[in-house]
Write an enzyme that holds these catalytic residues in place. Structure first.
Site, PDB file in Angstrom:
ATOM      1  N   HIS A 131       5.016  21.989   4.645  1.00  0.00           N
ATOM      2  CA  HIS A 131       5.631  20.900   3.867  1.00  0.00           C
ATOM      3  C   HIS A 131       4.962  20.697   2.510  1.00  0.00           C
ATOM      4  O   HIS A 131       4.863  19.579   2.020  1.00  0.00           O
ATOM      5  CB  HIS A 131       5.665  19.599   4.680  1.00  0.00           C
ATOM      6  CG  HIS A 131       6.427  19.730   5.956  1.00  0.00           C
ATOM      7  ND1 HIS A 131       7.799  19.851   5.978  1.00  0.00           N
ATOM      8  CD2 HIS A 131       6.012  19.823   7.236  1.00  0.00           C
ATOM      9  CE1 HIS A 131       8.188  20.002   7.235  1.00  0.00           C
ATOM     10  NE2 HIS A 131       7.128  19.998   8.012  1.00  0.00           N
ATOM     11  N   GLN A 172      13.377  20.873   3.490  1.00  0.00           N
ATOM     12  CA  GLN A 172      12.362  20.322   4.400  1.00  0.00           C
ATOM     13  C   GLN A 172      11.099  21.184   4.481  1.00  0.00           C
ATOM     14  O   GLN A 172       9.985  20.679   4.577  1.00  0.00           O
ATOM     15  CB  GLN A 172      12.988  20.182   5.800  1.00  0.00           C
ATOM     16  CG  GLN A 172      12.126  19.493   6.818  1.00  0.00           C
ATOM     17  CD  GLN A 172      12.288  20.121   8.203  1.00  0.00           C
ATOM     18  OE1 GLN A 172      12.063  21.303   8.384  1.00  0.00           O
ATOM     19  NE2 GLN A 172      12.678  19.300   9.164  1.00  0.00           N
ATOM     20  N   SER A 182       9.708  17.210  11.462  1.00  0.00           N
ATOM     21  CA  SER A 182       9.622  18.600  11.026  1.00  0.00           C
ATOM     22  C   SER A 182      10.488  19.489  11.924  1.00  0.00           C
ATOM     23  O   SER A 182      11.706  19.333  11.969  1.00  0.00           O
ATOM     24  CB  SER A 182       8.156  19.045  11.004  1.00  0.00           C
ATOM     25  OG  SER A 182       8.039  20.334  10.448  1.00  0.00           O
ATOM     26  N   LEU A 183       9.862  20.406  12.662  1.00  0.00           N
ATOM     27  CA  LEU A 183      10.566  21.250  13.624  1.00  0.00           C
ATOM     28  C   LEU A 183      11.488  20.443  14.539  1.00  0.00           C
ATOM     29  O   LEU A 183      12.580  20.885  14.907  1.00  0.00           O
ATOM     30  CB  LEU A 183       9.507  21.995  14.451  1.00  0.00           C
ATOM     31  CG  LEU A 183       9.844  22.460  15.860  1.00  0.00           C
ATOM     32  CD1 LEU A 183      10.831  23.598  15.801  1.00  0.00           C
ATOM     33  CD2 LEU A 183       8.571  22.873  16.577  1.00  0.00           C
ATOM     34  N   GLN A 199       5.427  20.652  15.491  1.00  0.00           N
ATOM     35  CA  GLN A 199       4.304  21.533  15.772  1.00  0.00           C
ATOM     36  C   GLN A 199       3.019  20.729  15.877  1.00  0.00           C
ATOM     37  O   GLN A 199       2.826  19.766  15.142  1.00  0.00           O
ATOM     38  CB  GLN A 199       4.200  22.545  14.643  1.00  0.00           C
ATOM     39  CG  GLN A 199       3.468  23.794  15.013  1.00  0.00           C
ATOM     40  CD  GLN A 199       3.789  24.924  14.046  1.00  0.00           C
ATOM     41  OE1 GLN A 199       4.931  25.100  13.664  1.00  0.00           O
ATOM     42  NE2 GLN A 199       2.794  25.664  13.654  1.00  0.00           N
ATOM     43  N   ARG A 214      12.149  30.654  11.203  1.00  0.00           N
ATOM     44  CA  ARG A 214      11.406  29.680  10.383  1.00  0.00           C
ATOM     45  C   ARG A 214       9.905  29.857  10.602  1.00  0.00           C
ATOM     46  O   ARG A 214       9.118  29.859   9.657  1.00  0.00           O
ATOM     47  CB  ARG A 214      11.864  28.271  10.777  1.00  0.00           C
ATOM     48  CG  ARG A 214      11.226  27.100  10.030  1.00  0.00           C
ATOM     49  CD  ARG A 214      11.822  25.814  10.593  1.00  0.00           C
ATOM     50  NE  ARG A 214      11.410  24.603   9.896  1.00  0.00           N
ATOM     51  CZ  ARG A 214      10.417  23.805  10.283  1.00  0.00           C
ATOM     52  NH1 ARG A 214       9.699  24.114  11.354  1.00  0.00           N
ATOM     53  NH2 ARG A 214      10.136  22.700   9.610  1.00  0.00           N
TER      54      ARG A 214
END
Length: 313
Positions: free
Chosen positions: A200, A249, A92-93, A12, A117
């Site tokens: 996070h 995560q 991440s994503l 993102q 998510r």
């Protein structure tokens, strides 16, 4: 391990209006990928990617599946041109796209998961109540120490991106204090990021719990190629480990610098950023200036990458 190609997938923040449009116009497989995404999700993802508006595209529940769709479109175009990864990692994503590239998740499964998510992450912290700050020019250990000294709110290391670049997540009070302290400690720059939440960090624990329910319904396969997890900065192989890492995560730091160093230590020398923007290319360059870098997000970058690899366009 033999030297080879790593596909890295951004997260993102890499989104922009127009992403994927030229690729879909040039390659039917990319256009089909967007169509498949729309059929899976039931909303006009293609129009939002190609035309915006930017404020809607920036909503995390839209951003996440939109970025994933662009990444898988780029992945499929690369594969069609004979470029296959020998390993994968995602920020991440982007880890979901890495798992699609490795055959652990199907594209529709990944889309549904990241859409959920995004919804859960948006719900976990009310708009304006939390965010993220990039701290540049001081060590990770210094940033950790500054976070420990924050008393007015929450401030936690969220992304260990590259040497001298750590992103901190927290609530507004904590981040304001962190910014003051970081400047006093000699940070070259302290930048508030344009994100909608404290990703996070422990403030995302409700989202992690909600995602756990979704992930327990999904059937994963063992990855065909090595995939490095954000949480461990190590390879994931077992299905249960993949599932658990994706849960963890959400509320744990992205260990990107360590992840890239792990791949380099195993002999990987070519890193291709697959998806919108060039954020990861910049981070990999800071971590390991010696590696070969390329990226694919449109026909021009595809041609450049194929030339670098000695393949015809």
């Amino acid at each position: 391990m033999q030297a080879g190609i790593v596909f890295v997938f951004p997260g993102q923040g890499s989104q922009y209006v127009g992403m994927g449009k030229e690729l879909a116009q040039a390659f039917p497989i990319a256009a089909q990928t967007f169509k498949e995404a729309e059929e899976t999700l039931g909303w006009p993802l293609t129009k939002l990617c190609f035309e915006g508006p930017p404020e809607e595209l920036a909503q995390t529940q839209i951003t996440q599946p939109a970025v994933l769709a662009v990444e898988v479109a780029c992945l499929r175009v690369l594969t069609e041109h004979g470029v296959e990864p020998q390993a994968a990692a995602g920020h991440s994503l982007g880890e979901y796209a890495a798992l699609v590239a490795a055959g652990s998740l199907s594209f529709p499964q990944a889309l549904k998961l990241v859409a959920r998510r995004g919804e859960l992450m948006a719900q976990a912290c009310a708009p304006g109540k939390g965010g993220m700050v990039a701290v540049l020019g001081v060590s990770a250990a210094q940033v950790e120490e500054i976070c420990r000294r924050v008393k007015r709110g929450v401030a936690e290391p969220a992304n260990y991106n590259a040497p001298g670049q750590v992103v901190v997540a927290g609530d507004q009070e904590g981040l304001e204090e962190l910014m003051e302290l970081a400047r006093k400690e000699g940070a070259k720059r302290v930048v508030q990021l344009n994100v909608s939440g404290p990703f996070h960090s422990s403030l995302m624990k409700p989202a992690a719990e909600g995602l756990k329910v979704e992930l327990e319904r999904v059937t994963f396969s063992r990855p065909r190629i090595p995939v490095v997890s954000n949480v461990t900065a190590d390879y994931v192989q077992e299905v249960e480990e993949i599932r658990q890492n994706l849960i963890t995560q959400v509320a744990s730091p992205v260990r990107w610098e360590e992840s890239i160093k792990r791949l380099i230590s195993d002999g990987f020398e070519i890193f291709i950023e697959v998806g919108p923007g060039n954020v990861l290319s910049g981070l990999v360059r800071r971590i390991a200036p010696e590696v070969k870098l390329a990226r694919v997000e449109d026909p021009e970058t595809l041609v450049n990458t194929l030339k670098m690899l000695g393949k015809e366009g």
